[in-house]
Scaffold this motif. Structure first.
Motif, short mmCIF file in Angstrom:
data_model
loop_
_atom_site.label_atom_id
_atom_site.label_comp_id
_atom_site.label_asym_id
_atom_site.label_seq_id
_atom_site.Cartn_x
_atom_site.Cartn_y
_atom_site.Cartn_z
N HIS A 151 -0.75 -6.80 -1.54
CA HIS A 151 -0.56 -5.40 -1.89
C HIS A 151 -1.44 -4.47 -1.05
O HIS A 151 -1.49 -3.27 -1.31
N GLY A 152 -2.11 -5.03 -0.05
CA GLY A 152 -3.01 -4.24 0.78
C GLY A 152 -2.32 -3.11 1.53
O GLY A 152 -2.81 -1.97 1.52
N PRO A 153 -1.18 -3.37 2.20
CA PRO A 153 -0.56 -2.29 3.00
C PRO A 153 -0.19 -1.07 2.16
O PRO A 153 -0.39 0.06 2.60
N GLN A 154 0.34 -1.27 0.95
CA GLN A 154 0.75 -0.12 0.15
C GLN A 154 -0.45 0.66 -0.38
O GLN A 154 -0.31 1.79 -0.84
N ASN A 155 -1.65 0.04 -0.33
CA ASN A 155 -2.87 0.71 -0.75
C ASN A 155 -3.76 1.10 0.43
O ASN A 155 -4.94 1.39 0.26
N GLN A 156 -3.14 1.08 1.64
CA GLN A 156 -3.82 1.48 2.87
C GLN A 156 -5.13 0.73 3.08
O GLN A 156 -6.09 1.24 3.65
N TRP A 157 -5.18 -0.49 2.60
CA TRP A 157 -6.32 -1.40 2.77
C TRP A 157 -7.63 -0.81 2.26
O TRP A 157 -8.70 -1.13 2.78
N SER A 158 -7.53 0.03 1.24
CA SER A 158 -8.73 0.54 0.58
C SER A 158 -9.48 -0.62 -0.08
O SER A 158 -8.89 -1.36 -0.88
N TRP A 159 -10.78 -0.77 0.22
CA TRP A 159 -11.50 -1.91 -0.34
C TRP A 159 -11.61 -1.81 -1.85
O TRP A 159 -11.62 -2.84 -2.55
N GLN A 160 -11.64 -0.59 -2.38
CA GLN A 160 -11.70 -0.44 -3.84
C GLN A 160 -10.42 -0.96 -4.48
O GLN A 160 -10.47 -1.68 -5.49
#
Length: 234
Positions: free
Chosen positions: A177-186
């Motif tokens: 799910h990283g891409p859809q969350n722009q790889w935000s670490w939070q």
């Protein structure tokens, strides 16, 4: 809720070789579905994305079932934990909203950035909204739970033990799910936490049906909260 051993198929009969085959089939099945629907005039962007995804998941998991059944001739669905446990379903039903609100509060504490959802435009059209909601609370949680908690987690547990398997399975789930969350670490950290709760539910009940229900109610709560927030801005 404590770990139970009410189901006889808790130890996976498949191997890491099967895991590699299963992972390797993902892109070909997705490409197959995209090519099938490429000449079909689907009505909107949600349908253009989600309907091929439905088909690709059906082909992908159908292939997994066929491979495992052919190679081992064992009860596949039971081994993947797809059954209703005697205990834990109430937690699965009510725990999704509780988990969603807990993650929201933790997200505020972590100063998690607000990210525009890639599907934002889908949610303004009633037909797209219905299709998105159905996908979010049915196929997506079921397939993700079978893949991560039904198939992968028991395999890791056999090698490393229960606790490492829960956490290590949650990591690729979060990265998916990283891409859809722009790889935000939070966001990634929160998703690891969420995936670990799903994994603990699978371990405690022995059931991917329970973790899928928890996942579905979590997704539904997030979707309703998002829509409520958007309507409040109007």
């Amino acid at each position: 809720m404590t770990p139970v051993d009410e189901h006889p198929h808790r130890t996976p009969f498949w191997t890491w070789e099967d895991a590699v085959i299963f992972a390797g089939l993902y892109l070909p099945t997705l490409l197959f579905a995209v090519l099938i629907f490429k000449p079909v005039p689907l009505p909107n962007k949600a349908a253009q994305t989600l309907i091929p995804q439905f088909v690709s998941y059906a082909v992908w998991f159908g292939a997994m079932y066929a491979i495992l059944k052919t190679r081992y001739d064992r009860p596949v669905l039971q081994a993947l934990g797809w059954y209703m446990p005697r205990r834990g379903m109430r937690w699965a039903l009510l725990g999704g909203p509780a988990l969603a609100f807990a993650v929201a509060f933790l997200g505020v504490a972590l100063k998690t950035p607000q990210i525009e959802m890639p599907i934002k435009d889908w949610l303004t059209d009633p037909k797209s909204l219905v299709l998105t909601a159905v996908f979010a609370v049915t196929l997506a949680p079921v397939c993700e739970e079978i893949a991560f908690r039904g198939f992968l987690q028991p395999l890791v547990a056999r090698s490393l033990g229960a606790v490492p398997s829960i956490v290590l399975t949650a990591v690729p789930f979060a990265l998916l799910h990283g891409p859809q969350n722009q790889w935000s670490w939070q966001h990634i950290l929160l998703l690891v936490l969420v995936g670990s709760v799903f994994g603990w539910t699978r371990h405690a009940t022995g059931s991917t049906a329970a973790s899928s229900l928890l996942h579905a109610t979590y997704n539904l709560t997030q979707l309703v909260a998002y829509l409520a927030g958007q309507s409040g801005k109007l």
